[in-house]
Every structure is written in structure tokens, then in C-alpha cells.
Design an enzyme around this catalytic site. Structure first.
Site, PDB file in Angstrom:
ATOM      1  N   HIS A   1       0.850  -1.186   0.000  1.00  0.00           N
ATOM      2  CA  HIS A   1       0.000   0.000   0.000  1.00  0.00           C
ATOM      3  C   HIS A   1       0.884   1.232   0.000  1.00  0.00           C
ATOM      4  O   HIS A   1       1.941   1.249   0.624  1.00  0.00           O
ATOM      5  CB  HIS A   1      -0.891   0.012   1.252  1.00  0.00           C
ATOM      6  CG  HIS A   1      -1.936   1.078   1.207  1.00  0.00           C
ATOM      7  ND1 HIS A   1      -3.163   0.870   0.624  1.00  0.00           N
ATOM      8  CD2 HIS A   1      -1.927   2.364   1.624  1.00  0.00           C
ATOM      9  CE1 HIS A   1      -3.868   1.989   0.702  1.00  0.00           C
ATOM     10  NE2 HIS A   1      -3.142   2.911   1.307  1.00  0.00           N
TER      11      HIS A   1
ATOM     12  N   ASP B   1     -14.477   3.166   7.599  1.00  0.00           N
ATOM     13  CA  ASP B   1     -13.383   3.985   7.071  1.00  0.00           C
ATOM     14  C   ASP B   1     -13.844   4.778   5.861  1.00  0.00           C
ATOM     15  O   ASP B   1     -13.462   5.940   5.682  1.00  0.00           O
ATOM     16  CB  ASP B   1     -12.173   3.125   6.690  1.00  0.00           C
ATOM     17  CG  ASP B   1     -11.102   3.975   6.028  1.00  0.00           C
ATOM     18  OD1 ASP B   1     -10.543   4.848   6.728  1.00  0.00           O
ATOM     19  OD2 ASP B   1     -10.862   3.825   4.817  1.00  0.00           O
TER      20      ASP B   1
ATOM     21  N   ARG C   1     -13.255  13.183   6.858  1.00  0.00           N
ATOM     22  CA  ARG C   1     -11.953  13.806   7.141  1.00  0.00           C
ATOM     23  C   ARG C   1     -11.500  14.666   5.975  1.00  0.00           C
ATOM     24  O   ARG C   1     -10.900  15.734   6.152  1.00  0.00           O
ATOM     25  CB  ARG C   1     -10.901  12.722   7.432  1.00  0.00           C
ATOM     26  CG  ARG C   1     -11.088  12.049   8.785  1.00  0.00           C
ATOM     27  CD  ARG C   1     -10.280  10.768   8.875  1.00  0.00           C
ATOM     28  NE  ARG C   1      -8.878  10.968   8.583  1.00  0.00           N
ATOM     29  CZ  ARG C   1      -8.098  10.062   7.983  1.00  0.00           C
ATOM     30  NH1 ARG C   1      -8.564   8.889   7.617  1.00  0.00           N
ATOM     31  NH2 ARG C   1      -6.835  10.330   7.763  1.00  0.00           N
TER      32      ARG C   1
ATOM     33  N   SER D   1      -6.727   4.063   9.263  1.00  0.00           N
ATOM     34  CA  SER D   1      -7.475   3.968   8.003  1.00  0.00           C
ATOM     35  C   SER D   1      -6.811   2.946   7.074  1.00  0.00           C
ATOM     36  O   SER D   1      -7.466   2.051   6.532  1.00  0.00           O
ATOM     37  CB  SER D   1      -7.514   5.365   7.356  1.00  0.00           C
ATOM     38  OG  SER D   1      -7.907   5.300   6.021  1.00  0.00           O
TER      39      SER D   1
ATOM     40  N   LYS E   1      -7.943  -1.413   6.395  1.00  0.00           N
ATOM     41  CA  LYS E   1      -8.287  -1.969   5.077  1.00  0.00           C
ATOM     42  C   LYS E   1      -7.390  -3.160   4.733  1.00  0.00           C
ATOM     43  O   LYS E   1      -7.840  -4.160   4.192  1.00  0.00           O
ATOM     44  CB  LYS E   1      -8.188  -0.879   4.013  1.00  0.00           C
ATOM     45  CG  LYS E   1      -9.350   0.102   4.112  1.00  0.00           C
ATOM     46  CD  LYS E   1      -9.245   1.233   3.140  1.00  0.00           C
ATOM     47  CE  LYS E   1      -8.267   2.276   3.586  1.00  0.00           C
ATOM     48  NZ  LYS E   1      -8.453   3.603   3.057  1.00  0.00           N
TER      49      LYS E   1
HETATM   50  N1  URA Z   1      -4.926   6.677   2.580  1.00  0.00           N
HETATM   51  C1  URA Z   1      -5.927   6.081   3.263  1.00  0.00           C
HETATM   52  O1  URA Z   1      -6.461   5.051   2.860  1.00  0.00           O
HETATM   53  N2  URA Z   1      -6.339   6.669   4.419  1.00  0.00           N
HETATM   54  C2  URA Z   1      -5.811   7.801   4.894  1.00  0.00           C
HETATM   55  O2  URA Z   1      -6.220   8.257   5.928  1.00  0.00           O
HETATM   56  C3  URA Z   1      -4.766   8.415   4.167  1.00  0.00           C
HETATM   57  C4  URA Z   1      -4.328   7.823   3.001  1.00  0.00           C
END
Ligand code: URA
Length: 434
Positions: A84, A163, A170, A185, A189
Site C-alpha cells: 500500500h 473507514d 476527514r 485507516s 483496510k
Molecule cells: N490513505 C488512506 O487510505 N487513508 C488515509 O487516511 C490516508 C491515506
């Protein structure tokens, strides 16, 4: 029953909230039982007061519990590795990493997102490929992983719905760049998707959330701690990588697909190739192949050199309905060069400025409702440390019309700094923390 106003007040005053109360807050929010204005106030309190490691884990765990989870490992009978990126300009890393890792015999099933603002999203890039489908059912994704070894799909609506809602909130309440909120966050995931080992690419620089290496280190430590708390077998490595200049040359959806494809064939730009091979080596070392990072690197290089990675790329794109030929990608109507105004050495190619130039051309969206022009963007031929002569092509703008092209040329000239002395040399991977 929690009193939300009370939780906001206690966080505002710097109190550590018990896990059970945090979980109730998050789960109630995801069921629409807590209004956005209260959750926004709580996020702002977190932005200023932070969360302890225990609170960050409780938040992550509650977000995972807000929806379904996947167990790719059990379904495939394999250890599952995932990567990621925290997001940057010209970041098409997963699109090149996936086919290389899969060609080495390690399946990579990834859920990716769309871009907002100056950073692009992997799904948007893939959608510049005619016919490419990002919406696969879990069964289709699993079948493709068994058959081709890789899949990149949109995040299913049922995976970490808390999220999805919280990130959107956010985004419009100036609370994205909070370390515990970013860490929870991203990790929620990855963990909900069943990853056993995760390589996190934390971007550092003016085009990234983390502007300084110190901030990036703090985020890395929080992600590692979440991995530790998530239980045994969860392994995390953080690569802190340069986002003071765009990654590679291409910024813009179809342009980035071409560059990812070049890289899978061994013809990519040096900085991007280095990051891709480094990430592949670590993912292979985390896999069930039982090899170390050095051997992972050798195998990744071999898969690129012998064409196995390219063959996997073609099979993957076809499996998701797309045409893998670069000729099928859309071309912009207008191309304009960005010429060096003087002789010298490139001291800076501002990532944020380049990202905004691509956004203005139509390569990204300012709001979720904007549509993307997949053909437009910029190619940054000259990168930091390159020697240039006046009139050399620093970059090339790809635009839908003359007016937007001319504006982008001006923006690109402002993004470049040409100096008389060479900047301090640094590689794309600045630090590795695990
Ligand atoms: N990427 C994400 O998935 N969440 C965040 O809070 C920031 C970047």
C-alpha cells in the site's frame, strides 16, 4: 450507551478513551447513529490531541468490525502479501509490482482506491485501459488470483465501511493528515482484506501527506505497532520514499499506465524501477517462497528480463476485460514541450506543483463528482540532478486543448528550479523500517 458529546470533550481535553467506548463511537457512526458534525469534532480533537497506541488499535479494530472481512489466505491456501502507498504524484507502483510478483509465483490481490486532489488513484489509472473492469465480485477476484496470480479491484462496499465514511468526512474537515487516523485507516483496510504481510510505501515530501522524514517515521512506527497488536503472523515493513519530486516521469492516468508497462518490460525510468524492484524483493521475501530479500530481488529482476512479468501483465489486463496494448490507451489532442529557460542542473521538480498542473489539465478530480480525462497529464523528462541546456525539453504537457496546455506549461516552468550547483544526491528509497 455512549454520550458522543462527552467523548468529544474528553478527547479535546487529552484523555485516553477506553477501547469499548471508542468501538461504540465508530460502530454507531457507521450505522448513521452519530451525526457527521459530532464525528468531525471528534476527528479534530484527535488531530490536535492524538491517540495513544491502544486507542489507535481500538479504532482500527472497530473499523474492521464495521463490515465484512476477507480471508484471501484461507481461500487461496497461501500466505497473502499486500502493498500500500500513502499516495503521491506519479505513483503507479502497484501496477508494475503486481505482475512482477505474480510472475515469480506469489499471488497479489489488491483493493485500491480512487484519487482526490493532486494525487492519483490506482483505479483511475487502470480505467484508462479500454474495457478494464475494477468491480469484481470476491469469487471473480479469487478465480483470477488462482488463474493469473493477480487482481486489482475497487474496495468492496462491505469492507471497512466505517473507514469509507470517516475518510470522506476527514477529507472535507481538514483532518486527513493526522498520523493515528491515517495509520488506522490504511491498516484497517489491509487487515480486513486478509493480508499476512504488508509492505507500506510511506511517501515523504511536498507532494505527500508526510512532509518530513520525522513525520514519516512516526507514521511508520504507528503502522508497525498496529501490525504487532493485530496478532502473530502479521508482518509489516515500511519504505520511506521520496515524494519531493514526482515518481518516474509520467503523471496522468494513461501516461502512467504506459510507464508501468515500460517498467514491467525493463524499460522504465531509474527511480521508479528501483522502487518497484525493492518493493517486489520485500514482498517475495515475505511470501511463502522461503527466500530472502536479495534472492527476491534477483527473481524480480529475472522476471522482468525474461519477459515473464510482461506476459503476466497482459494476462492480468485481459482477465479484467482490458486491452493490454499501449496503442489502445487514449492520447491527448495537444502536446507542448516545456523548455529549459537556462543552462544548469535541475535542483528541484516540485511534486505538489506537478500534481496540481496535472489536476488542472483534467487528470484528477477536485471533488468526488468530477470526471477524469484519462489522456491528459505531463511527462517530466528532466529530474533532480540532471544537467540541462537552455531550450532542452524539461517536460512535455499532454492536454485536451491549446489553452489548458499553455497554462500547464507555465505551471510546469514554475515547478522546475534550475541551479548552478548539483543538489545532494539521494535515492528514491530513503529509509526502511521494520
Ligand atoms: N490513505 C488512506 O487510505 N487513508 C488515509 O487516511 C490516508 C491515506
Amino acid at each position: 450507551m455512549i454520550r458522543t458529546a462527552d467523548l468529544i470533550e474528553r478527547k479535546r481535553d487529552g484523555e485516553e478513551l477506553p477501547a469499548a467506548e471508542l468501538a461504540e463511537l465508530v460502530l454507531a457512526y457507521s450505522r448513521d447513529e452519530v451525526p457527521d458534525y459530532q464525528m468531525a469534532a471528534w476527528c479534530m480533537a484527535v488531530y490536535f490531541k492524538g491517540l495513544t497506541a491502544a486507542e489507535t488499535f481500538a479504532l482500527t479494530d472497530a473499523m474492521i468490525r464495521s463490515g465484512e472481512t476477507l480471508d484471501l489466505g484461507a481461500a487461496l491456501g497461501r500466505k497473502v502479501v499486500d502493498k500500500h502507498s500513502t499516495g503521491g504524484v506519479g505513483d503507479k507502483t502497484s501496477i508494475a509490482v503486481g505482475p512482477i510478483v505474480a510472475a515469480c509465483g506469489v499471488p497479489l490481490g489488491k483493493m485500491s482506491g480512487r484519487g482526490l486532489g493532486h494525487t492519483g488513484g490506482t483505479l483511475d489509472k487502470l480505467e484508462s485501459i479500454p474495457g478494464f473492469r475494477v468491480e469484481l465480485t470476491t469469487e471473480e477476484m479469487l478465480a483470477q488470483l488462482r488463474d493469473v496470480g493477480m487482481a486489482i479491484v475497487g474496495q468492496s462496499a462491505n469492507l471497512v465501511p466505517a473507514d469509507k465514511k470517516l475518510y470522506a468526512l476527514r477529507d472535507v474537515t481538514a483532518t486527513v493528515d493526522s498520523v493515528p487516523l491515517i495509520a488506522s485507516s490504511i491498516m484497517s483496510k489491509k487487515l480486513a482484506a486478509g493480508a499476512d504481510a504488508i509492505v507500506l510505501d510511506i511517501k515523504v515530501g511536498d507532494g505527500a501527506f508526510m512532509k518530513t522524514i520525522d513525520d514519516a517515521r512516526v507514521l511508520a512506527e504507528e503502522m508497525l505497532e498496529l501490525g504487532r497488536r493485530a496478532g502473530k503472523g502479521k508482518e509489516v515493513t515500511c519504505l520511506l520514499t521520496d515524494m519531493d519530486q514526482p515518481l518516474g516521469r509520467a503523471v496522468g492516468n494513461a501516461l502512467e499506465i504506459r510507464e508501468a508497462l515500460d517498467t514491467v518490460r525493463g524499460e522504465g525510468p531509474a527511480d521508479f524501477t528501483e522502487l518497484v524492484l525493492d518493493a517486489c524483493a520485500r514482498l517475495l521475501a515475505y511470501s511463502d517462497l522461503g527466500i530472502d530479500v536479495e534472492e527476491g530481488r534477483r527473481r524480480a529482476e529475472r522476471a522482468v528480463a525474461d519477459g515473464a512479468a510482461f506476459a503476466t501483465y497482459e494476462r492480468w489486463i485481459r482477465a479484467q476485460g482490458g486491452d493490454p496494448s499501449p496503442d489502445a490507451l487514449p492520447d491527448a489532442a495537444v502536446r507542448l514541450p516545456v523548455s529549459a529557460p537556462r543552462d544548469g542542473i535541475v535542483a528541484r521538480v516540485g511534486a505538489l506543483a506537478v500534481g496540481v498542473a496535472a489536476l488542472e489539465l483534467g487528470a484528477g478530480r477536485r471533488t468526488k463528482l468530477d470526471t477524469i480525462d484519462h489522456s491528459v497529464g505531463v511527462l517530466c523528462f528532466a529530474k533532480r540532478g540532471d544537467q540541462v541546456l537552455a531550450g532542452d525539453d524539461l517536460a512535455e504537457v499532454h492536454a485536451r486543448d491549446e489553452a489548458s496546455a499553455a497554462a500547464a506549461v507555465e505551471a510546469m516552468l514554475a515547478a522546475y528550479t534550475i541551479a548552478d550547483v548539483a543538489p545532494t544526491e539521494r535515492g528514491v528509497v530513503l529509509e526502511v523500517i521494520s
